[in-house]
Design an enzyme around this catalytic site. Structure first.
Site, short mmCIF file in Angstrom:
data_model
loop_
_atom_site.label_atom_id
_atom_site.label_comp_id
_atom_site.label_asym_id
_atom_site.label_seq_id
_atom_site.Cartn_x
_atom_site.Cartn_y
_atom_site.Cartn_z
N ASP A 29 0.83 -1.21 0.00
CA ASP A 29 0.00 0.00 0.00
C ASP A 29 0.86 1.26 0.00
O ASP A 29 1.99 1.27 0.49
CB ASP A 29 -0.91 -0.03 1.24
CG ASP A 29 -2.11 0.92 1.10
OD1 ASP A 29 -2.35 1.42 -0.02
OD2 ASP A 29 -2.78 1.16 2.11
N ASN A 77 -10.90 -2.67 -5.29
CA ASN A 77 -10.18 -1.68 -6.11
C ASN A 77 -10.81 -1.47 -7.49
O ASN A 77 -10.53 -0.48 -8.16
CB ASN A 77 -8.70 -2.08 -6.28
CG ASN A 77 -7.85 -1.94 -5.03
OD1 ASN A 77 -6.89 -2.70 -4.83
ND2 ASN A 77 -8.17 -0.98 -4.15
N ARG A 80 -12.32 1.99 -8.13
CA ARG A 80 -11.51 3.22 -8.35
C ARG A 80 -11.86 3.84 -9.70
O ARG A 80 -12.49 3.19 -10.53
CB ARG A 80 -10.03 2.86 -8.27
CG ARG A 80 -9.63 2.49 -6.85
CD ARG A 80 -8.13 2.44 -6.70
NE ARG A 80 -7.79 2.12 -5.33
CZ ARG A 80 -6.58 2.23 -4.81
NH1 ARG A 80 -5.59 2.67 -5.56
NH2 ARG A 80 -6.35 1.92 -3.55
N ARG A 199 -4.77 -1.84 9.13
CA ARG A 199 -5.94 -2.69 8.84
C ARG A 199 -5.53 -3.75 7.83
O ARG A 199 -4.46 -3.65 7.20
CB ARG A 199 -7.11 -1.85 8.33
CG ARG A 199 -6.79 -0.97 7.15
CD ARG A 199 -8.03 -0.21 6.63
NE ARG A 199 -7.65 0.75 5.62
CZ ARG A 199 -7.43 2.06 5.86
NH1 ARG A 199 -7.57 2.55 7.07
NH2 ARG A 199 -7.06 2.87 4.88
N GLU A 212 1.61 -13.54 12.18
CA GLU A 212 2.16 -12.34 12.81
C GLU A 212 2.00 -11.18 11.83
O GLU A 212 2.11 -11.37 10.62
CB GLU A 212 3.65 -12.53 13.13
CG GLU A 212 3.91 -13.64 14.13
CD GLU A 212 3.34 -13.35 15.51
OE1 GLU A 212 3.31 -12.17 15.90
OE2 GLU A 212 2.90 -14.31 16.19
C1 IPE Z 1 -5.30 -2.73 -0.03
O1 IPE Z 1 -5.02 -1.40 -0.24
C2 IPE Z 1 -5.32 -3.48 -1.33
C3 IPE Z 1 -4.02 -3.64 -1.97
C4 IPE Z 1 -2.87 -3.28 -1.47
C5 IPE Z 1 -4.06 -4.24 -3.27
P1 IPE Z 1 -6.19 -0.30 -0.37
O2 IPE Z 1 -5.52 0.98 -0.54
O3 IPE Z 1 -7.16 -0.73 -1.41
O4 IPE Z 1 -6.90 -0.44 1.06
P2 IPE Z 1 -7.79 0.59 1.86
O5 IPE Z 1 -8.81 1.09 0.92
O6 IPE Z 1 -6.88 1.67 2.34
O7 IPE Z 1 -8.34 -0.20 3.01
C1 IPE Z 2 -1.62 0.33 -3.33
O1 IPE Z 2 -1.44 1.71 -3.38
C2 IPE Z 2 -1.93 -0.25 -4.70
C3 IPE Z 2 -3.32 -0.64 -4.89
C4 IPE Z 2 -4.23 -0.69 -3.95
C5 IPE Z 2 -3.74 -1.04 -6.23
P1 IPE Z 2 -2.66 2.73 -3.31
O2 IPE Z 2 -3.05 3.08 -4.69
O3 IPE Z 2 -3.75 2.21 -2.46
O4 IPE Z 2 -1.94 3.96 -2.61
P2 IPE Z 2 -2.58 4.98 -1.56
O5 IPE Z 2 -3.11 4.14 -0.42
O6 IPE Z 2 -3.67 5.73 -2.27
O7 IPE Z 2 -1.42 5.82 -1.15
MG MG Z 3 -4.13 2.39 -0.45
#
Ligand code: IPE
Ligand code: IPE
Ligand code: MG
Length: 252
Positions: A29, A77, A80, A199, A212
């Site tokens: 993330d 996702n 998005r 989370r 863990e």
């Molecule tokens: C979790 O990240 C999913 C992946 C890393 C693929 P998100 O960015 O989608 O999670 P939330 O929305 O912050 O919970």
């Molecule tokens: C994780 O990075 C990749 C995916 C969930 C696809 P994010 O795109 O969620 O990055 P943030 O959380 O917005 O920084």
């Molecule tokens: Mg994210």
């Protein structure tokens, strides 16, 4: 640079002497925030994130991990903005083409879990081909969680239990694990979440029961070999009790 290099080498030697987690999962993330902090488009963060995937996979393979599962795209996702989803699918397609030689040459078995039928053909086709062609490799299983959700996996498992007409009295953990998408993978022992979020975001919900969890502030595009080693070192310091007392664990 020499200082970091020496630290990594020393840490790697220390970590390699102790038992490694049998299966590491990473919630990758922070790509978007990494880009936004630099005034770049979010997709540039995802692009840099795919470089981290390569570095971490190499490091895991060299260290001798047997299973690495990377959460690359969740079932949620898909909600998005369409441009971001399309850009992520293009990056996945590029990743599969670019990494194919390294996966094939290094004994890596590529596996994927998730609602894979939702993926566009430009991702699903090279994914299926690489999965098929690397199926006999045994050095490390690299699982991509793609269009993956833990609840979705549990729903799919429940449907299989019903379709198999299992006698309710014979439903046990084994019956469930045999029908999860992770069937055949070693037990999940360490989960890493980057970017300072505390989370699990629908990742491997059943499998997390006694894993863990290591949280780090590092954003995924900045995550590399050193961060992986630090997470494993953290794991190796934990006392895993599985509900027992510390005294019971120490005498076992
Ligand atoms: C979790 O990240 C999913 C992946 C890393 C693929 P998100 O960015 O989608 O999670 P939330 O929305 O912050 O919970
Ligand atoms: C994780 O990075 C990749 C995916 C969930 C696809 P994010 O795109 O969620 O990055 P943030 O959380 O917005 O920084
Ligand atoms: Mg994210």
């Amino acid at each position: 640079m020499p200082r970091i290099e020496r630290d990594i080498a020393q840490l790697k030697a220390e970590v390699a002497q102790r038992p490694l987690p049998r299966h590491v999962g990473i919630i990758m993330d922070g790509n978007g925030r990494w880009a936004e902090q630099r005034g770049l488009p979010r997709l540039e963060g995802h692009r840099r994130g795919s470089d981290s995937v390569r570095e971490v996979t190499r490091a895991a393979r060299r260290l001798g991990l047997s299973a690495l599962t990377l959460y690359a795209f969740s079932s949620q996702n898909w909600e998005r903005p369409p441009d971001e989803v399309a850009g992520l699918m293009d990056l996945l397609r590029d990743y599969l083409h670019r990494e194919r030689p390294e996966i094939m040459e290094n004994g890596i078995r590529l596996h994927a879990i998730g609602e894979l039928d939702r993926l566009p053909p430009r991702v699903r086709d090279p994914l299926e081909a690489l999965r098929r062609d690397s199926a006999t490799h045994t050095d490390m299983t690299l699982t991509l969680a793609l269009s993956y959700g833990g609840r979705e996996e549990i729903i799919a498992m429940a449907r299989r239990i019903a379709a198999d007409r299992i006698d309710p009295d014979s439903i046990d953990a084994r019956a469930i694990e045999d029908r999860l998408w992770t069937e055949g993978l070693p037990p999940l022992e360490l989960v890493v979440r980057t970017s300072g979020e505390f989370r699990v975001s629908n990742f491997l919900l059943w499998q997390l029961a006694y894993a863990e969890i290591h949280f780090t502030e590092t954003l995924w595009p900045d995550f590399g070999e050193l961060d992986l080693l630090l997470a494993i070192e953290d794991f190796q310091k934990r006392e895993r009790r599985f509900g027992k007392t510390s005294a019971q664990i120490r005498t076992a």
